[in-house]
Motif scaffolding. Structure first.
Motif, mmCIF file in Angstrom:
data_model
loop_
_atom_site.group_PDB
_atom_site.id
_atom_site.type_symbol
_atom_site.label_atom_id
_atom_site.label_comp_id
_atom_site.label_asym_id
_atom_site.label_seq_id
_atom_site.Cartn_x
_atom_site.Cartn_y
_atom_site.Cartn_z
ATOM 1 N N ALA A 286 8.170 -29.726 5.178
ATOM 2 C CA ALA A 286 7.570 -30.993 4.734
ATOM 3 C C ALA A 286 8.371 -31.589 3.580
ATOM 4 C CB ALA A 286 6.125 -30.758 4.311
ATOM 5 N N ALA A 287 8.880 -30.726 2.702
ATOM 6 C CA ALA A 287 9.639 -31.227 1.548
ATOM 7 C C ALA A 287 10.881 -32.002 1.990
ATOM 8 C CB ALA A 287 10.043 -30.058 0.644
ATOM 9 N N GLN A 288 11.366 -31.716 3.186
ATOM 10 C CA GLN A 288 12.549 -32.425 3.685
ATOM 11 C C GLN A 288 12.203 -33.388 4.823
ATOM 12 O OE1 GLN A 288 14.838 -32.094 1.719
ATOM 13 N NE2 GLN A 288 14.174 -30.183 0.732
ATOM 14 N N GLY A 289 10.925 -33.587 5.034
ATOM 15 C CA GLY A 289 10.493 -34.572 6.038
ATOM 16 C C GLY A 289 10.690 -34.112 7.471
ATOM 17 N N VAL A 290 10.716 -32.811 7.687
ATOM 18 C CA VAL A 290 10.897 -32.298 9.054
ATOM 19 C C VAL A 290 9.529 -32.046 9.673
ATOM 20 C CG1 VAL A 290 11.816 -30.414 10.463
ATOM 21 C CG2 VAL A 290 13.075 -31.175 8.435
ATOM 22 N N GLU A 291 9.332 -32.591 10.861
ATOM 23 C CA GLU A 291 8.061 -32.410 11.570
ATOM 24 C C GLU A 291 7.920 -30.952 12.017
ATOM 25 O OE1 GLU A 291 6.230 -33.832 15.774
ATOM 26 O OE2 GLU A 291 7.640 -35.214 14.792
ATOM 27 N N VAL A 292 6.756 -30.351 11.753
ATOM 28 C CA VAL A 292 6.574 -28.929 12.049
ATOM 29 C C VAL A 292 6.277 -28.729 13.536
ATOM 30 C CG1 VAL A 292 5.209 -26.860 11.551
ATOM 31 C CG2 VAL A 292 5.719 -28.493 9.717
ATOM 32 N N GLN A 293 7.083 -27.921 14.181
ATOM 33 C CA GLN A 293 6.794 -27.510 15.565
ATOM 34 C C GLN A 293 5.938 -26.252 15.555
ATOM 35 O OE1 GLN A 293 7.733 -28.803 18.501
ATOM 36 N NE2 GLN A 293 9.195 -30.379 17.880
ATOM 37 N N ARG A 294 6.283 -25.357 14.632
ATOM 38 C CA ARG A 294 5.535 -24.093 14.562
ATOM 39 C C ARG A 294 5.658 -23.515 13.163
ATOM 40 N NH1 ARG A 294 3.593 -19.675 17.728
ATOM 41 N NH2 ARG A 294 4.183 -17.686 16.812
ATOM 42 N N ASN A 295 4.527 -23.086 12.634
ATOM 43 C CA ASN A 295 4.479 -22.461 11.319
ATOM 44 C C ASN A 295 5.132 -21.072 11.418
ATOM 45 O OD1 ASN A 295 3.821 -21.050 9.022
ATOM 46 N ND2 ASN A 295 1.666 -21.691 8.996
ATOM 47 N N MET A 296 6.318 -20.927 10.856
ATOM 48 C CA MET A 296 7.021 -19.642 10.920
ATOM 49 C C MET A 296 7.570 -19.305 9.533
ATOM 50 S SD MET A 296 9.023 -19.906 14.551
ATOM 51 C CE MET A 296 9.336 -18.157 14.671
ATOM 52 N N PRO A 297 6.738 -18.715 8.681
ATOM 53 C CA PRO A 297 7.158 -18.494 7.295
ATOM 54 C C PRO A 297 8.330 -17.534 7.148
ATOM 55 C CG PRO A 297 5.040 -17.429 7.765
ATOM 56 C CD PRO A 297 5.361 -18.261 8.957
ATOM 57 N N GLY A 298 8.640 -16.772 8.192
ATOM 58 C CA GLY A 298 9.735 -15.796 8.075
ATOM 59 C C GLY A 298 11.122 -16.380 8.253
ATOM 60 N N VAL A 299 11.214 -17.624 8.752
ATOM 61 C CA VAL A 299 12.549 -18.193 8.983
ATOM 62 C C VAL A 299 13.283 -18.334 7.650
ATOM 63 C CG1 VAL A 299 13.829 -20.227 9.779
ATOM 64 C CG2 VAL A 299 11.851 -19.414 11.080
ATOM 65 N N GLY A 300 14.486 -17.794 7.580
ATOM 66 C CA GLY A 300 15.305 -17.905 6.373
ATOM 67 C C GLY A 300 14.991 -16.856 5.312
ATOM 68 N N GLU A 301 13.930 -16.071 5.543
ATOM 69 C CA GLU A 301 13.596 -14.996 4.588
ATOM 70 C C GLU A 301 14.320 -13.712 5.000
ATOM 71 O OE1 GLU A 301 11.655 -15.369 1.804
ATOM 72 O OE2 GLU A 301 11.664 -17.505 2.272
ATOM 73 N N ASN A 302 14.082 -12.641 4.240
ATOM 74 C CA ASN A 302 14.629 -11.312 4.582
ATOM 75 C C ASN A 302 16.169 -11.286 4.556
ATOM 76 O OD1 ASN A 302 14.155 -8.565 5.502
ATOM 77 N ND2 ASN A 302 15.007 -9.202 7.462
ATOM 78 N N ASP A 498 5.685 -12.519 10.433
ATOM 79 C CA ASP A 498 6.871 -13.062 9.767
ATOM 80 C C ASP A 498 8.146 -12.925 10.602
ATOM 81 O OD1 ASP A 498 5.572 -13.987 7.590
ATOM 82 O OD2 ASP A 498 5.939 -12.221 6.338
ATOM 83 N N ALA A 499 8.060 -12.194 11.697
ATOM 84 C CA ALA A 499 9.255 -12.028 12.537
ATOM 85 C C ALA A 499 9.603 -13.369 13.181
ATOM 86 C CB ALA A 499 9.010 -10.977 13.596
ATOM 87 N N VAL A 500 10.895 -13.633 13.332
ATOM 88 C CA VAL A 500 11.340 -14.924 13.866
ATOM 89 C C VAL A 500 11.588 -14.835 15.364
ATOM 90 C CG1 VAL A 500 13.135 -16.699 13.685
ATOM 91 C CG2 VAL A 500 12.319 -15.520 11.620
ATOM 92 N N VAL A 501 12.232 -13.751 15.779
ATOM 93 C CA VAL A 501 12.477 -13.572 17.215
ATOM 94 C C VAL A 501 11.818 -12.266 17.663
ATOM 95 C CG1 VAL A 501 14.649 -14.857 17.210
ATOM 96 C CG2 VAL A 501 14.700 -12.373 16.871
ATOM 97 N N ALA A 502 11.496 -12.230 18.946
ATOM 98 C CA ALA A 502 10.934 -11.015 19.541
ATOM 99 C C ALA A 502 12.080 -10.033 19.821
ATOM 100 C CB ALA A 502 10.216 -11.391 20.835
ATOM 101 N N ARG A 506 14.042 -13.867 21.854
ATOM 102 C CA ARG A 506 13.451 -15.205 22.020
ATOM 103 C C ARG A 506 12.731 -15.596 20.744
ATOM 104 N NH1 ARG A 506 12.941 -17.031 27.216
ATOM 105 N NH2 ARG A 506 13.335 -15.509 28.864
ATOM 106 N N VAL A 507 12.901 -16.849 20.342
ATOM 107 C CA VAL A 507 12.185 -17.336 19.163
ATOM 108 C C VAL A 507 10.696 -17.376 19.496
ATOM 109 C CG1 VAL A 507 11.883 -19.273 17.575
ATOM 110 C CG2 VAL A 507 14.172 -18.692 18.419
ATOM 111 N N HIS A 508 9.894 -16.783 18.620
ATOM 112 C CA HIS A 508 8.450 -16.721 18.872
ATOM 113 C C HIS A 508 7.864 -18.122 19.030
ATOM 114 C CE1 HIS A 508 7.822 -12.457 18.386
ATOM 115 N NE2 HIS A 508 8.432 -12.450 17.207
ATOM 116 N N GLY A 509 7.078 -18.313 20.058
ATOM 117 C CA GLY A 509 6.284 -19.526 20.181
ATOM 118 C C GLY A 509 6.997 -20.717 20.782
ATOM 119 N N VAL A 510 8.200 -20.561 21.271
ATOM 120 C CA VAL A 510 8.886 -21.672 21.937
ATOM 121 C C VAL A 510 9.620 -21.097 23.136
ATOM 122 C CG1 VAL A 510 10.865 -21.467 20.372
ATOM 123 C CG2 VAL A 510 10.557 -23.563 21.656
#
Ligand SMILES: Cc1cc2nc3c(=O)[nH]c(=O)nc-3n(C[C@H](O)[C@H](O)[C@H](O)COP(=O)(O)OP(=O)(O)OC[C@H]3O[C@@H](n4cnc5c(N)ncnc54)[C@H](O)[C@@H]3O)c2cc1C
Length: 574
Positions: A286-302, A498-502, A506-510
């Motif tokens: 949201a801070a960068q104006g990107v429309e959310v497709q899926r809430n994935m808090p783990g992306v870019g973490e770890n 928090d996992a991004v891919v299975a 595959r990216v979770h949820g898409v």
């Protein structure tokens, strides 16, 4: 999305079965394997140029590439709190072959224990035994070893630097004198100990994935490779990844894939692309104006990297890379050795021998590595006189923590799809990570004091004899720790929230979107990351092909677009 790109009107969107984003260590492998069937149309997109120069072939000439912005991403981290607020240069390859075209060629599969530990983190199927067929498939190992563990027919050349030179011999012998066991082939599972390193080279020349996987299949009509083309985001419609937006020749265009999009943009850019496509922490998006497709808090973490400090020594003999680069007689001698036998100091560009060990006895697996590099300078990027290479004969013994506990992050910091993300590796923020490096410095000094090393050393030049107490060494560590370029984990595989891919990547949820690169490793597969990334890509390709065969990943009719047929001219925005 604010700041989003405008698609050029009036151009047809070419359609492929698979689009692979990023022609690095992983992407070249995936593009090769998926295009083995001539009926499958594959597009491989690379932001950087072709790897035409000799600098990409002769290992030592990487000195001309590491700080070259034409073929690298000159990424810089946020100031590192535990490193006296120093920022870090995080060079990555931006060229065909990606980081495999500019890396140190050190060839280490890793620690079996680490691979086996992933099953307990929700990533079954990636254990040591699961990976073994792919480690064998990817390589042609020419230095003996056991056929049960070593491949003989794969694309990547692999060789052991057995009895490489006087310096490596001295280090190996001195490590033995200091009590470390000597290992013949650390890639067969006998990981801990001292060994001559193995290199991903063939007859002395670099075995990048571009050279090994792409070049041999460059005449395939069903494989297109677009260089100098940067992908901005994945286009997702109704929960299905259908294409990508990219910038090519200054024009933004859309390309569709009827089967899958595979992100192989590496551990910095793959999470960035996911976030720009709407997958990530909603606050960050949201801070960068990107429309959310899926809430994935783990992306870019770890985000993880091996912290790396070093000791340097003035060498008593003119047998180092410092001499090759600064003494014409040594240069000619080593040049002839390379041309005639594919050996010598031009055939390497980083370490020649290592010792993998425990920093303390109660660790479950080795957590510390020291390695000999036959050059010395003010930091890890000092590979030429103008970059800070020492004027005298010199060598380095690097120290890296193999199981760092600090975790950082990489996130978009701008709505501009071509801006670099904000990188915060959080080096040494976990106190154990600095403690491991402290033990490493002591271990190097113990090896340097042995009879087999002493005649080769004039003096320790960094940190030097005046740095003695733990406090003094710790201060040195905070002032000198840098990247090992072994960055992983930012699109972690697993099954938790928090996992991004299975585990099938595959990216979770898409649907129809995978990540296949070093970002999916839950932890660093210990030691160097190129071979594990290539093996991961081999295994992922097998999985994708098996699913395709079974009809599981078919989606070709949902876009209503017809794939470009063989022999048809594809029109690309230009
Ligand atoms: C300087 C250096 C030295 C290293 N030394 C060693 C070593 O000696 N041994 C070892 O095992 N490992 C080493 N490594 C690490 C190893 O090379 C990497 O872990 C490995 O290459 C990672 O592979 P990858 O496929 O994940 O990413 P990469 O190989 O980095 O590939 C990512 C590719 O995607 C492209 N890309 C990114 N964004 C986009 C976009 N938006 N559009 C299109 N293309 C894009 C990039 O340009 C790049 O080509 C080193 C790395 C570096 C940088």
């Amino acid at each position: 999305m604010s700041g989003s790109v405008t698609l050029r009107e009036g151009r047809p969107s070419p359609t492929f079965d698979y689009i692979v984003v990023g022609a690095g260590s992983a992407g070249c492998v995936v593009a090769n394997r998926l295009s083995e069937d001539a009926r499958t149309r594959v597009l491989l997109i690379e932001a950087g140029p072709k790897d035409r120069s000799i600098n990409f072939r002769v290992p030592l000439l990487v000195v001309n590439l590491l700080k070259n912005p034409d073929v690298t991403w000159p990424l810089v981290t946020e100031p590192q709190r535990a490193l006296n607020d120093r920022t870090q240069l995080w060079t990555r390859g931006r060229v065909l072959g990606g980081s495999s075209s500019i890396n140190g060629n050190v060839y280490v599969r890793g620690d079996p224990w680490v691979f086996d530990s992933w099953a307990g983190m929700g990533a079954p199927g990636w254990g040591w035994d699961d990976m073994m067929p792919y480690f064998k498939k990817m390589e042609t190992y020419v230095s003996g070893g056991d056929d049960a563990y070593r491949g003989r027919k794969g694309p990547i050349g692999a060789v052991k630097l057995d009895r490489f030179d006087e310096l490596a011999d001295g280090f190996v012998a001195a490590s033995g004198e200091a009590g470390h066991r000597i290992v013949d082939d650390y890639n067969d599972g006998s990981y801990e100990g001292t060994a001559y390193l193995q290199y991903s080279t063939k007859r002395g020349f670099r075995s990048s994935t571009s050279w090994s996987y792409l070049r041999p299949v460059r005449n395939r009509r069903n494989l297109e490779v677009w260089t100098d083309t940067e992908v901005a985001r994945v286009i997702v419609e109704n929960g299905v990844a259908v294409g990508i937006e990219c910038r090519r020749n200054g024009v933004t265009t859309r390309v569709d894939a009827s089967a899958e999009i595979i992100l192989s943009a590496g551990p910095v850019m793959s999470p960035k692309l996911l976030e720009l496509s709407g997958f990530g922490n909603p606050d960050i998006l949201a801070a960068q104006g990107v429309e959310v497709q899926r809430n994935m808090p783990g992306v870019g973490e770890n985000l993880q990297d091996h912290p790396n400090t070093r000791l340097t020594f003035e060498c008593a003999k003119p047998i180092t890379i410092n001499d090759v680069l600064q003494n014409p007689v040594v240069r000619v001698k080593q040049g002839l050795k390379f041309l005639m036998f594919g050996k010598g100091l031009l055939s390497i560009c980083s370490a020649t021998a290592h010792t993998v060990m425990y920093s303390r006895p109660d660790e479950t697996s080795p957590d510390l590595k020291i390695q000999l590099q036959p050059f010395s300078g003010r930091d890890r990027y000092a590979r030429r006189p103008q970059d800070g290479l020492d004027p005298h004969s010199g060598f380095t013994v690097g120290v890296m923590g193999l199981k760092p506990k600090s975790r950082g992050s990489v996130h978009i910091g701008s709505p501009d799809p071509y801006a670099y993300p904000k990188i915060d590796p959080a080096y040494l923020e976990h106190p154990d990570d600095a403690r491991v490096l402290l033990q490493g410095i002591k271990a190097v000094r113990a090896v340097a004091a042995q009879p087999s090393m002493r005649p080769l050393i004039v003096k320790e030049t960094r940190p030097g004899a005046a740095t003695v107490t733990d406090e003094e060494i710790m201060a040195y560590i905070r002032e000198t720790t840098q990247t090992t370029w072994h960055i992983v984990g930012s699109c972690r595989m697993g099954t938790d929230d928090d996992a991004v891919v299975a585990p099938d990547l595959r990216v979770h949820g898409v649907r129809n979107l995978r990540v296949v690169d070093s970002s999916v490793f839950p932890t660093i597969p210990s030691s160097n990351t190129n071979a594990p990334t290539i093996a991961l890509a081999e295994k992922a390709s097998d999985m994708i092909l098996a699913e395709r065969k079974a009809g599981a990943s078919r989606r070709g009719d949902t876009t209503g677009r017809r794939p470009v047929g063989p022999g048809e001219t594809m029109r690309i925005a230009s």
